[in-house]
Write a protein that holds these residues in place. Structure first.
Motif, PDB file in Angstrom:
ATOM      1  N   ALA A 295       0.834  -1.208   0.000  1.00 17.68           N
ATOM      2  CA  ALA A 295       0.000   0.000   0.000  1.00 17.68           C
ATOM      3  C   ALA A 295       0.866   1.254   0.000  1.00 17.68           C
ATOM      4  CB  ALA A 295      -0.919  -0.002   1.222  1.00 17.68           C
ATOM      5  N   TYR A 296       1.955   1.225   0.759  1.00 14.98           N
ATOM      6  CA  TYR A 296       2.850   2.382   0.803  1.00 14.98           C
ATOM      7  C   TYR A 296       3.517   2.606  -0.555  1.00 14.98           C
ATOM      8  CZ  TYR A 296       6.692   5.452   2.162  1.00 14.98           C
ATOM      9  OH  TYR A 296       7.572   6.505   2.229  1.00 14.98           O
ATOM     10  N   LEU A 297       3.941   1.524  -1.206  1.00 10.37           N
ATOM     11  CA  LEU A 297       4.573   1.657  -2.522  1.00 10.37           C
ATOM     12  C   LEU A 297       3.605   2.261  -3.535  1.00 10.37           C
ATOM     13  CD1 LEU A 297       6.568  -1.697  -2.809  1.00 10.37           C
ATOM     14  CD2 LEU A 297       7.510   0.598  -2.540  1.00 10.37           C
ATOM     15  N   ARG A 298       2.336   1.866  -3.468  1.00  8.85           N
ATOM     16  CA  ARG A 298       1.327   2.398  -4.386  1.00  8.85           C
ATOM     17  C   ARG A 298       0.922   3.817  -3.995  1.00  8.85           C
ATOM     18  NH1 ARG A 298      -2.351  -2.171  -6.961  1.00  8.85           N
ATOM     19  NH2 ARG A 298      -0.799  -3.825  -7.084  1.00  8.85           N
ATOM     20  N   GLY A 299       0.767   4.055  -2.705  1.00 14.24           N
ATOM     21  CA  GLY A 299       0.464   5.401  -2.208  1.00 14.24           C
ATOM     22  C   GLY A 299      -0.976   5.822  -2.369  1.00 14.24           C
ATOM     23  N   THR A 300      -1.611   5.396  -3.456  1.00 12.42           N
ATOM     24  CA  THR A 300      -2.979   5.818  -3.753  1.00 12.42           C
ATOM     25  C   THR A 300      -3.598   4.857  -4.754  1.00 12.42           C
ATOM     26  OG1 THR A 300      -4.340   7.643  -4.607  1.00 12.42           O
ATOM     27  CG2 THR A 300      -2.189   7.341  -5.605  1.00 12.42           C
ATOM     28  N   SER A 301      -4.918   4.803  -4.770  1.00 10.88           N
ATOM     29  CA  SER A 301      -5.615   4.083  -5.837  1.00 10.88           C
ATOM     30  C   SER A 301      -5.615   4.956  -7.081  1.00 10.88           C
ATOM     31  CB  SER A 301      -7.062   3.774  -5.427  1.00 10.88           C
ATOM     32  OG  SER A 301      -7.110   2.902  -4.322  1.00 10.88           O
ATOM     33  N   VAL A 302      -5.647   4.316  -8.240  1.00  8.87           N
ATOM     34  CA  VAL A 302      -5.651   5.049  -9.507  1.00  8.87           C
ATOM     35  C   VAL A 302      -6.920   4.666 -10.265  1.00  8.87           C
ATOM     36  CG1 VAL A 302      -4.401   5.541 -11.638  1.00  8.87           C
ATOM     37  CG2 VAL A 302      -3.133   4.955  -9.553  1.00  8.87           C
ATOM     38  N   TYR A 303      -7.646   5.689 -10.721  1.00 10.51           N
ATOM     39  CA  TYR A 303      -8.928   5.469 -11.377  1.00 10.51           C
ATOM     40  C   TYR A 303      -8.827   5.831 -12.854  1.00 10.51           C
ATOM     41  CZ  TYR A 303     -10.599   5.100  -6.601  1.00 10.51           C
ATOM     42  OH  TYR A 303     -10.772   4.696  -5.295  1.00 10.51           O
ATOM     43  N   LEU A 304      -8.922   4.805 -13.704  1.00  9.47           N
ATOM     44  CA  LEU A 304      -8.900   4.962 -15.153  1.00  9.47           C
ATOM     45  C   LEU A 304     -10.271   4.561 -15.691  1.00  9.47           C
ATOM     46  CD1 LEU A 304      -5.424   3.311 -15.849  1.00  9.47           C
ATOM     47  CD2 LEU A 304      -5.916   5.708 -15.329  1.00  9.47           C
ATOM     48  N   PRO A 305     -10.609   4.893 -16.926  1.00  6.46           N
ATOM     49  CA  PRO A 305     -11.921   4.526 -17.463  1.00  6.46           C
ATOM     50  C   PRO A 305     -12.200   3.031 -17.324  1.00  6.46           C
ATOM     51  CG  PRO A 305     -10.852   6.081 -18.937  1.00  6.46           C
ATOM     52  CD  PRO A 305      -9.824   5.709 -17.898  1.00  6.46           C
ATOM     53  N   ASP A 306     -13.260   2.708 -16.569  1.00  9.57           N
ATOM     54  CA  ASP A 306     -13.689   1.324 -16.344  1.00  9.57           C
ATOM     55  C   ASP A 306     -12.611   0.455 -15.710  1.00  9.57           C
ATOM     56  OD1 ASP A 306     -16.217   1.784 -17.239  1.00  9.57           O
ATOM     57  OD2 ASP A 306     -16.163   0.373 -18.897  1.00  9.57           O
ATOM     58  N   THR A 307     -11.597   1.069 -15.126  1.00  9.05           N
ATOM     59  CA  THR A 307     -10.483   0.321 -14.531  1.00  9.05           C
ATOM     60  C   THR A 307     -10.035   1.014 -13.246  1.00  9.05           C
ATOM     61  OG1 THR A 307      -9.697  -0.346 -16.719  1.00  9.05           O
ATOM     62  CG2 THR A 307      -8.149  -0.571 -14.899  1.00  9.05           C
ATOM     63  N   VAL A 308      -9.848   0.242 -12.192  1.00  4.59           N
ATOM     64  CA  VAL A 308      -9.319   0.774 -10.943  1.00  4.59           C
ATOM     65  C   VAL A 308      -8.095  -0.045 -10.550  1.00  4.59           C
ATOM     66  CG1 VAL A 308      -9.748   1.259  -8.506  1.00  4.59           C
ATOM     67  CG2 VAL A 308     -11.604   1.503 -10.155  1.00  4.59           C
ATOM     68  N   LEU A 309      -7.010   0.637 -10.234  1.00  5.43           N
ATOM     69  CA  LEU A 309      -5.827  -0.004  -9.662  1.00  5.43           C
ATOM     70  C   LEU A 309      -5.836   0.347  -8.177  1.00  5.43           C
ATOM     71  CD1 LEU A 309      -3.153   0.867 -12.388  1.00  5.43           C
ATOM     72  CD2 LEU A 309      -4.638  -1.134 -12.245  1.00  5.43           C
TER      73      LEU A 309
END
Length: 708
Positions: A295-309
Motif C-alpha cells: 500500500a505504501y509503494l502504491r500510495g494511492t488508488s488510480v482510477y482509469l476509465p472502467d479500470t481501478v488499480l
C-alpha cells in the motif's frame, strides 16, 4: 556532444588530466586535437573547468546530488533531488546537459547556477536506467524493424534486429526490452517481448497507459495471501463503541464499490452534530506487514476509465473495509458539534461499529433533497429528515469557508463511457448539490483531525498548499486583465482569488479562468510541517477520510489512535514500513505517488479522446481558445473539454502576429483577432494516436457570436 563527454570523463576521475590523457581515454585520433583543445578552452573560460598547469579538471565543488530525472517531451528535464521536498522547484536540466540520461533515470547532478529563481544543473553520471522496457508501435522493415516509444519523453526509436521481433506485424502495439542503450551516434536496440495488439483497442491503450506510468497492476502473492487470511470484525470489543443505532448512510457515485466514508447529522439545541465514520483500515493493515508495504509503494488508488488499480487488495477495499449497507463494519468516527452558525465548538474521536442504513448515490440524494422523484420518497422516508439536516449544516459550513476565502474551482471533469472495447462517449461529469454536501462533511472532518494532531504536536503528514509562485501570479494577473476581468485592488490572499472566480462565474471564459488559476497555484503536497492550506484558507488540514484509497489517511488514523490511547508520547517517526518512517521522505514519496496517479489518469483520458475522435476527421466542432502561443492556438471542445491545437502554419488566410501580453494573435492585413477565451468553430484534421495529440484548423476563420 563533445563538452558533455569531457565533463563526464573528468567527473569519473579523481584527478585532473592532460589533454593527451583525455584524448586517449576518449579514443580520439590526432585529427581531433584542435576541436578538443577549443572545447577545453571554452569550458575553462566559462568556469566549468579549471586548468592547473597542463592538466584540466573540475573545479572544487560540493558532491554530486542523487536525483531522479523527469524528462519533458520538449527535450529538457528536471532533477528531483533525493530526500528533498522543494514544492515544485526541482533542478532544471537543459537538453545539452542531459549527458544521455532518459526519463526516470537515477542520476548524479551537479548544480551549475541559478536562473529565474530555479537551480540549474547537469547530469554527471547515470547511476541506473529506469526504462528497461517500453511500449510502442512496431514498424516492420526488411531487416527487422523499430519501435516508436509510446512515451514522447523517450526521444529515440528502438532498433529491432531480424529475429528479435517475435513475428510482430507492421503497426501493432508491442512491449519491447532494451538490450543496448547505444551511444550519441547510434540509438538503442532491443527485442520484442510481447505483442499487445491493435493500438485502436481501448484495452490495449489502457494497458499501455498503465505500463507507461509505471503503475503496479498486480498484487504480490504474499499480499493476496495475507488479505485472504484476515478475519472480519463483527463485535464491539475493547475501546470500540457501538454506534449502530445512528442512521449512517454512504453517498458515492453509481459505479463505486469501495465505500470508505459514511455520514450522519443530528439537529440539537446547540446546533448540529456531525458524525463522519471512516472505514477502520488501520485495524486490518498493520505497519510493516506485506499489505502495508505494498500500500505504501502504491500510495494511492488510480482510477482509469472502467479500470481501478486499488491501493489495497479487493478483499479489503471492496469487502472487509467497505462500509457496505446493512452490514456491521468497524469504523473510526469523528463526532463534531457545530453551533447554529456552523462554527465547530467541539470534536470527539473513537473507534466504532456502525451499520450503514443505505448505499445512496449522488443522483438519488439530489433527487431526495429536492423532492424531484415523488416515488422515491416513501422507500427512504426514515432518512429524509437526516438528509435535510445534513443539507442545512453543510450550507452553514460552506458559508463559513467562503467567508474566510476558501476557493471553489469550477472545472468539470470529463467522463468516458466505454462499450465493447470502444469509446462510446466523452461528456462532462455531473456535479450536483449532493457532491458538495459530502465534500463539506469530509473537509470538516479533515480540518478537525488536523487541528487536533497539530495542537497535540503529533508527527503526521499534513496536506499543505503554499502561497502561489509570484512569477506565475503576475502572469495570471496579466491574463485575467486581458480577458476583461477587473483585478481586485487588495492584498493577494485566498479571498482575492475567490473574488476573481466569482467574477468569472457563468462568463464565457469561466473555464479558462479556473484552469489558469489552478496552474498558478502551487501543487498541494504532503509534509510533516504544517504551513496551512492556501486554497482552502485553512490553518490546519490533512487527509483522514479515505484510508482505503490514500496512504496518508491511513497514517493519520494510526497517529490519532495512538494519541487517543496514550501510545504516542515522544514518537517522531511515522507508522509506516520500517525503512520509510522518516516523515520528510514519506511525504515526498506519497506526493510523488499522487502526481504519478494524476499523470496516469490524464494520459488515459488523452488516449480515450484520440480513440473517440479517430473516425471523426473532417468533422466540425465549437471550441474555446484555451491557450495562445507564437506557434498557434490551443483549444478545448465544448461539451467535453477535449484538448487540441491549431498550428499557426495552418492559419493561411493571413499573416498573424503574436501579442504575448494580451494573449492573442492578430491578422496583419485583416486585423482578425483570436484571443484567449474566444469561441471558435474548428475542424478536426489529424489524430496522432501515438502522440495522443489532436490537430485542428479554423473553419473559414469563423468565430461564434459568444466570442466576438
Amino acid at each position: 556532444m563533445l563538452q558533455s563527454k569531457i565533463l563526464t570523463l573528468l567527473a569519473e576521475h579523481d584527478q585532473a588530466l592532460t589533454i593527451t590523457a583525455i584524448m586517449e581515454k576518449l579514443r580520439f585520433s590526432p585529427d581531433h586535437l584542435p576541436l578538443l583543445h577549443k572545447a577545453l578552452l571554452y569550458l575553462v573560460e566559462n568556469g566549468t573547468l579549471e586548468k592547473k598547469g597542463s592538466r584540466f579538471g573540475l573545479p572544487a565543488q560540493p558532491a554530486a546530488l542523487s536525483a531522479t530525472l523527469d524528462l519533458n517531451a520538449k527535450g529538457f528535464g528536471f532533477a528531483l533531488i533525493e530526500g528533498e521536498d522543494t514544492g515544485g522547484r526541482d533542478v532544471f536540466i537543459p537538453p545539452h546537459q542531459l549527458n544521455g540520461a532518459s526519463h526516470g533515470d537515477h542520476i548524479l547532478v551537479m548544480i551549475t547556477g541559478t536562473s529565474r529563481n530555479r537551480r540549474e544543473g547537469r547530469v554527471v553520471r547515470i547511476v541506473s536506467r529506469a526504462v528497461t522496457r517500453l511500449c510502442g508501435l512496431f514498424t516492420a522493415t526488411a531487416k527487422g524493424g523499430h519501435v516508436l516509444p509510446d512515451d514522447n519523453r523517450l526521444p529515440y526509436t528502438l532498433l529491432i534486429r531480424a529475429g528479435d521481433d517475435r513475428g510482430a506485424a507492421d503497426g501493432v502495439a508491442v512491449l519491447a526490452e532494451i538490450t543496448d542503450y547505444g551511444s550519441e551516434r547510434q540509438g538503442p536496440s532491443g527485442r520484442v517481448v510481447e505483442i499487445l495488439g491493435d493500438p485502436r483497442s481501448v484495452a490495449v491503450q489502457l494497458r499501455m497507459a498503465i505500463f507507461q506510468s509505471g503503475l503496479r497492476d498486480r498484487f504480490p502473492a504474499e499480499v493476496e495471501a495475507e488479505a485472504a487470511g484476515l478475519t472480519a470484525v463483527t463485535t464491539c470489543s475493547g475501546d470500540r463503541v457501538d454506534l449502530r443505532h445512528l442512521p449512517h448512510v454512504t453517498i458515492d457515485g453509481e459505479t463505486a464499490k469501495d465505500f470508505d466514508d459514511a455520514i450522519c447529522v443530528e439537529k440539537t439545541t446547540e446546533g448540529f452534530t456531525l458524525h463522519v465514520s471512516i472505514a477502520d483500515v488501520a485495524h486490518y493493515v498493520r505497519p510493516g506487514s506485506p499489505i502495508d508495504r505494498e500500500a505504501y509503494l502504491r500510495g494511492t488508488s488510480v482510477y482509469l476509465p472502467d479500470t481501478v488499480l486499488p491501493m489495497l487488495p479487493e478483499r479489503l477495499s471492496n469487502d472487509l473495509c467497505s462500509l457496505v449497507a446493512h452490514q456491521d463494519r468497524p469504523a473510526f468516527t469523528a463526532t463534531l458539534t457545530f453551533d447554529h452558525q456552523g462554527r465547530r465548538i467541539s470534536q470527539h474521536y473513537r473507534k466504532s461499529m456502525i451499520r450503514s442504513r443505505q448505499r445512496f448515490t449522488y443522483t438519488t440524494v439530489y433527487q431526495l433533497l429536492n423532492r424531484i422523484a415523488p416515488e422515491m420518497q416513501a422507500p427512504h422516508a426514515d432518512l429524509l429528515a437526516m438528509l435535510d439536516q445534513a443539507r442545512q449544516l453543510t450550507a452553514l459550513l460552506k458559508k463559513q469557508r467562503m467567508a474566510r476565502g476558501s476557493l471553489e474551482f469550477n472545472i468539470p471533469e470529463p467522463q468516458v463511457t466505454l462499450e465493447n472495447d470502444h469509446v462510446a462517449s466523452i461528456s462532462l461529469a455531473e456535479r450536483n448539490e449532493a457532491h458538495m454536501l459530502v465534500e463539506d462533511c469530509m473537509l470538516a472532518a479533515n480540518e478537525a483531525v488536523a487541528e487536533t494532531l497539530a495542537k497535540a504536536q503529533q508527527t503526521v503528514l499534513f496536506r499543505i498548499h503554499e502561497y502561489p509562485d509570484p512569477t506565475k501570479l503576475e502572469a495570471f494577473t496579466d491574463t485575467v486583465r486581458a480577458l476583461g476581468l477587473i483585478i481586485p485592488e487588495a492584498e493577494v490572499n485566498p479571498a482575492w482569488f475567490a473574488r476573481v472566480i466569482r467574477q468569472a462565474h457563468n462568463a464565457p471564459a469561466e473555464y479558462i479562468v479556473n484552469t489558469l488559476l489552478l496552474r498558478t497555484m502551487q501543487q498541494a503536497r504532503y509534509s510533516p510541517e504544517n504551513v496551512g492550506h492556501f486554497g482552502l484558507a485553512a490553518s490546519f488540514y490533512l487527509h483522514f477520510t479515505s484510508p482505503i484509497r490514500r496512504y496518508p489517511d491511513l497514517i493519520a488514523h494510526r497517529v490519532l489512535h495512538a494519541l487517543l490511547t496514550g501510545q504516542s508520547n515522544e514518537i517522531h517517526d511515522l507508522p509506516c514500513p520500517e525503512e520509510d518512517k522518516d516523515p520528510v521522505r514519506a511525504g515526498l514519496h506519497l506526493s510523488q505517488c499522487e502526481r504519478k496517479a494524476i499523470d496516469a489518469e490524464r494520459n488515459a483520458h488523452a488516449r480515450m479522446a484520440a480513440l473517440f475522435l479517430l473516425d471523426r476527421i473532417g468533422d466540425h466542432f465549437t471550441a474555446i481558445i484555451s491557450g495562445v502561443t507564437s506557434s498557434g492556438l490551443y483549444i478545448a471542445l465544448d461539451g467535453n473539454f477535449i484538448s487540441g491545437s491549431i498550428p499557426l502554419n495552418s492559419m493561411t488566410d493571413d499573416y498573424y502576429l503574436f501579442d504575448a501580453r494580451r494573449h492573442r494573435l492578430i491578422g496583419e492585413h485583416s486585423n482578425t483577432v483570436y484571443q484567449l477565451g474566444n469561441r471558435v468553430i474548428v475542424r478536426l484534421d489529424h489524430v496522432d494516436l501515438a502522440g495522443k495529440r489532436l490537430i485542428f484548423s479554423l473553419t473559414s476563420g469563423e468565430q461564434t457570436d459568444e466570442g466576438d
